[in-house]
Design a protein around this motif. Structure first.
Motif, PDB file in Angstrom:
ATOM      1  N   TYR A   1       5.765  -8.249 -59.427  1.00 44.85           N
ATOM      2  CA  TYR A   1       4.640  -7.530 -58.844  1.00 44.85           C
ATOM      3  C   TYR A   1       3.317  -8.073 -59.381  1.00 44.85           C
ATOM      4  CZ  TYR A   1       1.410  -3.750 -57.792  1.00 44.85           C
ATOM      5  OH  TYR A   1       0.336  -3.032 -57.371  1.00 44.85           O
ATOM      6  N   SER A   2       3.238  -8.193 -60.707  1.00 50.16           N
ATOM      7  CA  SER A   2       2.000  -8.707 -61.303  1.00 50.16           C
ATOM      8  C   SER A   2       1.678 -10.099 -60.782  1.00 50.16           C
ATOM      9  CB  SER A   2       2.116  -8.771 -62.814  1.00 50.16           C
ATOM     10  OG  SER A   2       2.385  -7.508 -63.331  1.00 50.16           O
TER      11      SER A   2
ATOM     12  N   VAL B   1       0.235  -9.885 -57.377  1.00 50.58           N
ATOM     13  CA  VAL B   1      -1.152  -9.425 -57.418  1.00 50.58           C
ATOM     14  C   VAL B   1      -2.071 -10.572 -57.822  1.00 50.58           C
ATOM     15  CG1 VAL B   1      -2.788  -7.921 -58.595  1.00 50.58           C
ATOM     16  CG2 VAL B   1      -0.574  -7.026 -57.865  1.00 50.58           C
ATOM     17  N   MET B   2      -1.649 -11.302 -58.864  1.00 49.92           N
ATOM     18  CA  MET B   2      -2.439 -12.449 -59.315  1.00 49.92           C
ATOM     19  C   MET B   2      -2.664 -13.414 -58.164  1.00 49.92           C
ATOM     20  SD  MET B   2      -2.854 -13.100 -62.764  1.00 49.92           S
ATOM     21  CE  MET B   2      -2.483 -12.223 -64.226  1.00 49.92           C
ATOM     22  N   LYS B   3      -1.579 -13.687 -57.460  1.00 52.18           N
ATOM     23  CA  LYS B   3      -1.699 -14.632 -56.353  1.00 52.18           C
ATOM     24  C   LYS B   3      -2.639 -14.089 -55.282  1.00 52.18           C
ATOM     25  CE  LYS B   3       2.556 -17.294 -56.365  1.00 52.18           C
ATOM     26  NZ  LYS B   3       3.663 -17.694 -55.477  1.00 52.18           N
ATOM     27  N   SER B   4      -2.548 -12.797 -55.031  1.00 56.21           N
ATOM     28  CA  SER B   4      -3.346 -12.231 -53.948  1.00 56.21           C
ATOM     29  C   SER B   4      -4.837 -12.332 -54.246  1.00 56.21           C
ATOM     30  CB  SER B   4      -2.941 -10.783 -53.674  1.00 56.21           C
ATOM     31  OG  SER B   4      -3.515  -9.933 -54.648  1.00 56.21           O
TER      32      SER B   4
ATOM     33  N   LYS C   1       6.734 -14.380 -53.075  1.00 57.13           N
ATOM     34  CA  LYS C   1       5.858 -14.173 -51.912  1.00 57.13           C
ATOM     35  C   LYS C   1       5.031 -12.925 -52.132  1.00 57.13           C
ATOM     36  CE  LYS C   1       6.860 -17.114 -48.529  1.00 57.13           C
ATOM     37  NZ  LYS C   1       8.221 -17.617 -48.714  1.00 57.13           N
ATOM     38  N   ILE C   2       3.756 -13.061 -51.899  1.00 56.76           N
ATOM     39  CA  ILE C   2       2.865 -11.925 -52.111  1.00 56.76           C
ATOM     40  C   ILE C   2       3.264 -10.752 -51.224  1.00 56.76           C
ATOM     41  CG2 ILE C   2       0.485 -11.144 -52.028  1.00 56.76           C
ATOM     42  CD1 ILE C   2      -0.279 -14.161 -52.123  1.00 56.76           C
ATOM     43  N   SER C   3       3.460 -11.062 -49.953  1.00 52.98           N
ATOM     44  CA  SER C   3       3.650  -9.973 -48.997  1.00 52.98           C
ATOM     45  C   SER C   3       4.942  -9.211 -49.262  1.00 52.98           C
ATOM     46  CB  SER C   3       3.647 -10.525 -47.579  1.00 52.98           C
ATOM     47  OG  SER C   3       4.665 -11.484 -47.437  1.00 52.98           O
TER      48      SER C   3
ATOM     49  N   ILE D   1       3.960  -6.846 -52.504  1.00 51.68           N
ATOM     50  CA  ILE D   1       2.943  -5.815 -52.337  1.00 51.68           C
ATOM     51  C   ILE D   1       3.232  -5.154 -51.008  1.00 51.68           C
ATOM     52  CG2 ILE D   1       0.500  -5.354 -52.160  1.00 51.68           C
ATOM     53  CD1 ILE D   1      -0.003  -7.852 -53.759  1.00 51.68           C
TER      54      ILE D   1
ATOM     55  N   PHE E   1      -2.084 -10.510 -43.865  1.00 50.17           N
ATOM     56  CA  PHE E   1      -1.484 -11.484 -44.796  1.00 50.17           C
ATOM     57  C   PHE E   1      -1.600 -12.888 -44.253  1.00 50.17           C
ATOM     58  CE2 PHE E   1       1.075  -7.897 -46.730  1.00 50.17           C
ATOM     59  CZ  PHE E   1       0.499  -8.026 -47.981  1.00 50.17           C
TER      60      PHE E   1
ATOM     61  N   MET F   1      -1.938 -15.732 -47.254  1.00 46.51           N
ATOM     62  CA  MET F   1      -0.898 -15.351 -48.220  1.00 46.51           C
ATOM     63  C   MET F   1       0.484 -15.589 -47.634  1.00 46.51           C
ATOM     64  SD  MET F   1      -2.218 -11.946 -50.089  1.00 46.51           S
ATOM     65  CE  MET F   1      -3.901 -11.416 -49.961  1.00 46.51           C
ATOM     66  N   ASP F   2       0.565 -15.504 -46.323  1.00 53.91           N
ATOM     67  CA  ASP F   2       1.806 -15.795 -45.617  1.00 53.91           C
ATOM     68  C   ASP F   2       1.467 -16.827 -44.545  1.00 53.91           C
ATOM     69  OD1 ASP F   2       4.182 -14.736 -46.395  1.00 53.91           O
ATOM     70  OD2 ASP F   2       4.040 -12.916 -45.173  1.00 53.91           O
TER      71      ASP F   2
ATOM     72  N   ARG G   1      -8.944 -17.618 -51.205  1.00 57.09           N
ATOM     73  CA  ARG G   1      -8.838 -16.175 -51.440  1.00 57.09           C
ATOM     74  C   ARG G   1      -9.746 -15.750 -52.589  1.00 57.09           C
ATOM     75  NH1 ARG G   1      -3.387 -16.972 -50.494  1.00 57.09           N
ATOM     76  NH2 ARG G   1      -2.841 -17.088 -52.696  1.00 57.09           N
TER      77      ARG G   1
ATOM     78  N   PHE H   1      -5.987  -3.355 -50.794  1.00 59.73           N
ATOM     79  CA  PHE H   1      -4.716  -2.855 -50.279  1.00 59.73           C
ATOM     80  C   PHE H   1      -4.712  -1.332 -50.219  1.00 59.73           C
ATOM     81  CE2 PHE H   1      -4.035  -6.877 -52.351  1.00 59.73           C
ATOM     82  CZ  PHE H   1      -3.228  -7.568 -51.478  1.00 59.73           C
TER      83      PHE H   1
ATOM     84  N   THR I   1      -3.742  -2.406 -56.196  1.00 58.08           N
ATOM     85  CA  THR I   1      -2.859  -3.366 -56.864  1.00 58.08           C
ATOM     86  C   THR I   1      -3.557  -3.895 -58.106  1.00 58.08           C
ATOM     87  OG1 THR I   1      -3.782  -5.128 -55.552  1.00 58.08           O
ATOM     88  CG2 THR I   1      -1.788  -4.090 -54.720  1.00 58.08           C
TER      89      THR I   1
ATOM     90  N   LEU J   1      -3.438  -4.665 -62.338  1.00 56.41           N
ATOM     91  CA  LEU J   1      -2.441  -5.029 -63.343  1.00 56.41           C
ATOM     92  C   LEU J   1      -2.420  -4.005 -64.472  1.00 56.41           C
ATOM     93  CD1 LEU J   1      -2.984  -8.875 -63.579  1.00 56.41           C
ATOM     94  CD2 LEU J   1      -1.229  -7.615 -62.341  1.00 56.41           C
TER      95      LEU J   1
ATOM     96  N   LEU K   1     -10.871 -10.345 -63.441  1.00 48.91           N
ATOM     97  CA  LEU K   1      -9.754 -11.312 -63.410  1.00 48.91           C
ATOM     98  C   LEU K   1      -9.988 -12.514 -62.488  1.00 48.91           C
ATOM     99  CD1 LEU K   1      -6.828 -11.864 -64.426  1.00 48.91           C
ATOM    100  CD2 LEU K   1      -6.026 -10.597 -62.441  1.00 48.91           C
TER     101      LEU K   1
ATOM    102  N   ARG L   1     -13.251  -5.426 -57.482  1.00 48.13           N
ATOM    103  CA  ARG L   1     -12.616  -6.725 -57.713  1.00 48.13           C
ATOM    104  C   ARG L   1     -12.787  -7.616 -56.482  1.00 48.13           C
ATOM    105  NH1 ARG L   1      -6.286  -6.713 -58.692  1.00 48.13           N
ATOM    106  NH2 ARG L   1      -6.305  -6.311 -56.461  1.00 48.13           N
TER     107      ARG L   1
END
Ligand code: ATP
Ligand code: MG
Lengths: 772, 252
Positions: free
Chosen positions: A671-672, A675-678, A765-767, A770, B52, B57-58, B84, B92, B96, B98, B109, B158
């Motif tokens: 999950y973390s 989130v980082m990737k997102s 994968k992010i999606s 999340i 996404f 992201m996708d 991004r 979201f 989301t 951390l 971050l 953020r």
């Protein structure tokens, strides 16, 4: 339902469960093996010593003993049941050739005997007393094991032909620690060889009761009977027989302790992660009124099953392995030991492992109590124990790269989790470094000086011949005229008698000559320089209870000579009990002469050894390196082997644990990571965070491990060495292998594992993580 | 108006145990710079998937997406991450954040990844933004020490830190009570007025009524569109009625 939950859980964390199972099985197997071996070994030794009727008291003696005096002593002494004097014909190794192998290079004193008529039998491998016919030779089993001899080989001893008919077990001299080896031949052959070697006598007694041994020893000494050589008693024989296999058992136990530790790490890991993952459910269960104990049972169930399976598998493996492990004992010592006892002891060992695991699991599960229902349901997590490391905030970090910072912060925030990893690195560094340093130390020239060998280039030894003086003179003349020789020293060993504090008289071997030319390392004091000085080896000083400045009294020729102890040195040559002095004595015959030679620069030692070998046929010439390898060769080799095995095992362990750790971390932190990737962190960034976590642990671990190896490790190794008669042990460290190669290897392993392990970051994968 | 995002004929197929499900089927849309667009549609129609895909992201299975003139399909993973981090803000439904970072660290971050030298300045900006969002006091709190609405505000901070060209928000008010939701929407409107484009997925017609345009999705494509000529407080009621009429028409 319980069973289903457990099965699902194990299937879900398949890899980690499997690894845990493997380690539990390995630990169980090793412990059970150690138990089997111990029972077998003690049984076999007892069996051998009973069958062979090992003497309870043995006095070796060079020079013809006074048999009638001994006999009347034996008759007079009530506890003696049997008494005999055996002959041991010491033959120079180069005179013994078996098949294609000569024993010239052997460090053992090889000699010949005939079968005894009443006790101290030499036994065949099936335990019967051997009676060789003429021309038949029975060889000590040690030479069978190392491949020197095979049944059917032709052997030539001092020109006389023999056939190797079989191997023998010698309850006295079986062990490699015993410095002599007895070959068995027929009475007739023995008489033919008799003139070609030097005779030693074994004065042997058996007693009614072993408890009387102490009293008997005192009586023997007080009587002033033959004492021209070492004394060995029954318990010492037993210990010598046990020591090499005993060491193996000790190593197995040590390794199994390590394996148990790793199993614990795995368990701790999985449990903590699982509990964190399930914290929400646990909270819910608590909220709906289930008791902690009920929930705990669920988790315990998994390890009851896993541990049980592991222990059963381990037991099976140890049964399979025991055949191989016992082979060595069976061959050298024989069969023995109570089967039922062996099996019950190994089962007890396995059960102990099982119990240990369950206790550990419930210990880890204590954290359950810390989960509060409200916290868990609201935030789905266990509160970190202790204070959070809030000082480490990104907003206050002005120096470090953000990825590095995040990695380090994580480690500090969850110290307990990473402590397990840290301990693995520390242990790995330790088990790599200690044998490595020990190996480097004992193969270094400095070590010779610890061990009582001065630092010369080559050593000429002349032993036990009637015209020693003449030969020494000839040799010295030759050395003097040789331009290649820069320095030499003649050291003559003679036997004297010293009076102990209690007034008893004891033989003492003193090496006379100039000890300043090639000094050994003195623990305290320095070498003898004046006439009235004497230096003692550590063991001798201990036995005579003397320190530097004390007086040693020699009582030869009916007069007393007082010598001041000027130094104490380490020595493991000649049994460790030696002395050095520089006075001159012409009244006694030399036991042996040693001439140490230092060559001029650029002169090849090997060439010189060959040259002198030809011109000085009567002497044994060895280069100092050859001499050291011969004396310590087997030890150096086995330590080298231990170092190699230790290194492979440690690197493998590190690799495994790092991979395991990173795999579990990735699963937990999906999950973390998403989130980082997102928010725009790349997979490389995240891998860099993982790498910095592991680098931090690695660096800390290697430093701690190195410090530990150089302190605790050195003490341990020193204790080991000290038992052979050396003191003031210090590692001679090869900085390149210890401080460069080892950290690099460990670092490489960790980074490799972290690198490959964290490649999984890309696939997250992010999606998918999340969920909206 | 200059186009910021241009998506043509996007197809996204998910494999589910051998069966493939087309979640986006030839969806096309574009969003101008500084524009405020709302997306509505029944559950499972592909709204989240659309966001996404638009943010890289996708990946889309076919079709082209250009962002600020650059084709997403030509970009590497890392370039997409850079995009991004610098040009897109994502908000979201569930905040989301951390767990192991406190509120301000979570906000810092993304920006601190490469601008370490300006850390001081960045930190100041974060504090200003938090003040604006009404969470100025909470900088040093852990994330389990604040409320859901406050977390969502932190998430918006953020997203805004890099000064993005667009904010993609997936039901940002879905998990909040109506008062908090309204506050958050005010914030979004404010952000939009300052020039940041906004693409916002919502079920709430009152939220959609604040937009310039509303896109209606069904079965993976844009099936209808509403454009409000008049905006502002006075027009809000009228626009709301239009949205509700459209929802009825489409059976949402
Ligand atoms: N990772 C995935 N794998 C397989 N199918 C998926 C995946 N993500 C979404 N789907 C499917 O795609 C369809 C669209 O999902 P999406 O989340 O885009 O819907 P949505 O319009 O956002 O719905 P909601 O309003 O409920 O959030 C759903 O039927 C869902 O089952
Ligand atoms: Mg959605």
């Amino acid at each position: 339902m319980f069973r289903r939950i457990i099965r699902n859980d194990i299937l879900k964390s398949r890899t980690v469960s499997f690894i845990t199972l493997v380690f539990i099985a390995a630990a169980a197997a090793l412990v059970s093996l150690a138990a089997l071996l111990t029972v077998h070994l003690t049984g076999a030794i007892d069996g051998l010593m009973i069958q062979a009727k090992t003497p309870h008291f043995l006095q070796m003696n060079t020079g013809q003993p006074n048999i009638s005096r001994l006999e009347s002593f034996a008759k007079k002494n009530e506890s003696v049941t049997e008494f005999q004097v055996l002959e041991f014909l010491n033959v120079e190794g180069s005179e013994i050739v078996i098949g294609a192998n000569s024993l010239a290079g052997s460090v053992q004193d090889n000699g010949f005997s005939t079968q005894s008529s009443s006790f101290d039998y030499l036994l065949s491998l099936d335990g019967t007393v051997i009676h060789p016919s003429d021309g038949e030779l029975y060889v000590p089993i040690a030479y069978g094991r190392d491949g020197t001899a095979q049944i059917g080989d032709k052997a030539v001893i001092h020109g006389k032909q023999f056939t190797v008919k079989g191997f023998l077990r010698d309850s006295q001299m079986n062990s490699l620690l015993a410095s002599s080896k007895r070959f068995l031949i027929s009475e007739h052959d023995y008489n033919e060889l008799k003139n070609f070697g030097s005779m030693e006598y074994l004065v042997e007694f058996r007693l009614k009761n072993l408890d009387d041994l102490g009293a008997f020893e005192t009586a023997y000494i007080n009587e002033g009977l033959e004492a021209n050589g070492p004394t060995v008693t029954y318990p010492l024989f037993k210990m010598m027989n046990a020591v090499s296999d005993g060491l193996m058992i000790a190593v197995i136990l040590l390794v199994s302790a390590l394996v148990v530790l790793i199993a614990f790490l795995c368990i701790r890991f999985t449990l903590l992660e699982k509990m964190e993952e399930d914290a929400r459910e646990i909270g819910v269960m608590k909220a709906i009124g289930l008791r902690t104990l009920d929930i705990k049972k669920l988790y315990l169930g998994k390890y009851t099953a896993l541990g049980g399976a592991g222990c059963i598998i381990g037991g099976g493996i140890s049964l399979g392995l025991s055949k191989i492990a016992l082979k060595n004992i069976r061959l050298t010592i024989g069969d023995g030991g109570n089967k039922t006892l062996a099996i019950s002891l190994s089962i007890i060992g396995i059960l102990l492992i099982y119990l240990l695991i369950l206790v550990y699991v419930s210990h880890v599960l204590r954290r359950f109590h810390k989960i509060s229902a409200a916290q868990a349901i609201r935030f789905g997590g266990i509160e970190e124990t202790g204070k959070r490391t809030n000082r480490l905030t990104l907003s206050n970090n002005m120096f470090l790269n953000t990825n590095v910072f995040l990695g380090i912060k994580e480690v500090f925030q969850r110290k307990r989790l990473y402590a397990t990893m840290l301990s693995v690195v520390v242990v790995s560094a330790f088990i790599i470094l200690v044998p490595l340093n020990l190996h480097h130390t004992i193969s270094s020239p400095e070590f010779g000086t610890y061990m009582g060998i001065g630092r010369s280039d080559l050593i000429i030894r002349m032993q036990n011949t009637s015209n020693d003086d003449q030969m020494v003179k000839e040799t010295v003349q030759m050395l003097q005229s040789d331009k290649d020789v820069s320095q030499y020293a003649v050291l003559t060993s003679k036997r004297f008698t010293a009076r102990t504090i209690t007034g008893r008289e004891e033989p003492i071997k003193i090496e006379l000559g100039n000890h300043s030319i090639f000094p050994v390392l003195y623990v305290t004091g320095k070498e003898p320089q004046k006439q009235g000085e004497i230096a003692l080896s550590v063991l001798n000083a201990k036995e005579l209870k003397k320190q530097v400045g004390d007086i040693v009294v020699l009582t030869d020729h009916g007069m007393e000579t007082q010598l001041v102890v000027c130094g104490i040195y380490s020595d493991i040559t000649n049994g460790g009990k030696t002395a050095k002095a520089s006075f001159v004595d012409d009244s006694k015959e030399a036991l042996w002469n040693t001439i140490c030679v230092k060559l001029s620069q650029d002169v090849s030692v090997d060439k010189k050894v060959g040259e002198y070998g030809k011109s000085l046929g009567f002497a044994k010439i060895s280069g100092i390196n050859g001499y050291i390898t011969q004396t310590f060769g087997p030890t150096i080799r086995s330590v080298g082997k231990a170092a190699a095995v230790g290194m492979v095992a440690a690197l493998f362990m590190t690799l495994l644990i790092t991979l395991l750790m990173i795999k579990m971390l990735l699963a937990k932190e999906r999950y973390s990571i998403a989130v980082m990737k997102s928010v725009g962190y790349t997979s490389k960034d995240i891998s860099a965070q993982y790498l910095s976590r592991f680098l931090l642990i690695l660096t800390t671990g290697v430093i701690l491990g190195t410090v530990l190896a150089n302190t605790l490790g050195e003490t341990l190794a020193g204790a080991l060495i000290a038992s052979f008669g050396a003191a003031s042990f210090q590692f001679v460290i090869d900085p390149i292998s210890a401080y460069l190669v080892t950290p690099l290897l460990l670092g490489g392993t960790v980074l490799l594992a972290a690198f490959f392990g964290s490649s999984g970051v890309k696939n997250i994968k992010i999606s998918q993580h999340i969920k909206e | 108006m200059k186009k910021l995002i241009k998506a043509e004929e996007i197809v996204k197929v998910f494999d589910q145990g051998g069966e493939s499900q087309t979640v986006l089927s030839h969806a096309s849309l574009d969003i101008g710079e500084g524009e405020f667009v709302a997306v509505m549609g029944p559950s499972g129609s592909g709204k989240s998937t659309l966001l996404f895909v638009l943010s890289g992201m996708d990946p889309a299975d076919s079709g082209t997406i250009t962002f600020d003139g650059a084709d997403l399909s030509n970009m590497s993973e890392d370039e997409l991450a850079d995009l991004r981090r610098t040009k897109i803000g994502f908000v979201f439904q569930q905040p989301t954040l951390l767990k192991n970072l406190n509120i301000i660290d979570n906000i810092l971050l993304p920006s601190l990844r490469d601008n370490r030298k300006e850390a001081k300045w960045i930190k100041k900006r974060a504090e200003e933004l938090m003040e604006q969002m009404g969470i100025g006091e909470l900088a040093d709190r852990e994330i389990n020490q604040v409320s859901g609405g406050q977390l969502q505000r932190a998430g918006i901070c953020r997203a805004l830190m890099s000064g993005p060209k667009i904010i993609l928000a997936d039901e940002p008010t879905g998990a909040l009570n109506s008062k908090t939701a309204q506050d958050i929407m005010e914030l979004f409107s404010g952000i939009n007025r300052e020039g940041t484009a906004l693409l916002l997925v919502t079920h709430d017609p009152r939220v959609a009524a604040r937009a310039e345009r509303v896109l209606f999705m069904s079965d993976g494509r844009i099936v209808s569109e509403l454009k409000f000529l008049a905006r502002g407080r006075e027009a809000l009621e009228k626009n709301l009625i239009k949205v509700m009429e459209k929802m009825n028409e489409l059976g949402i």
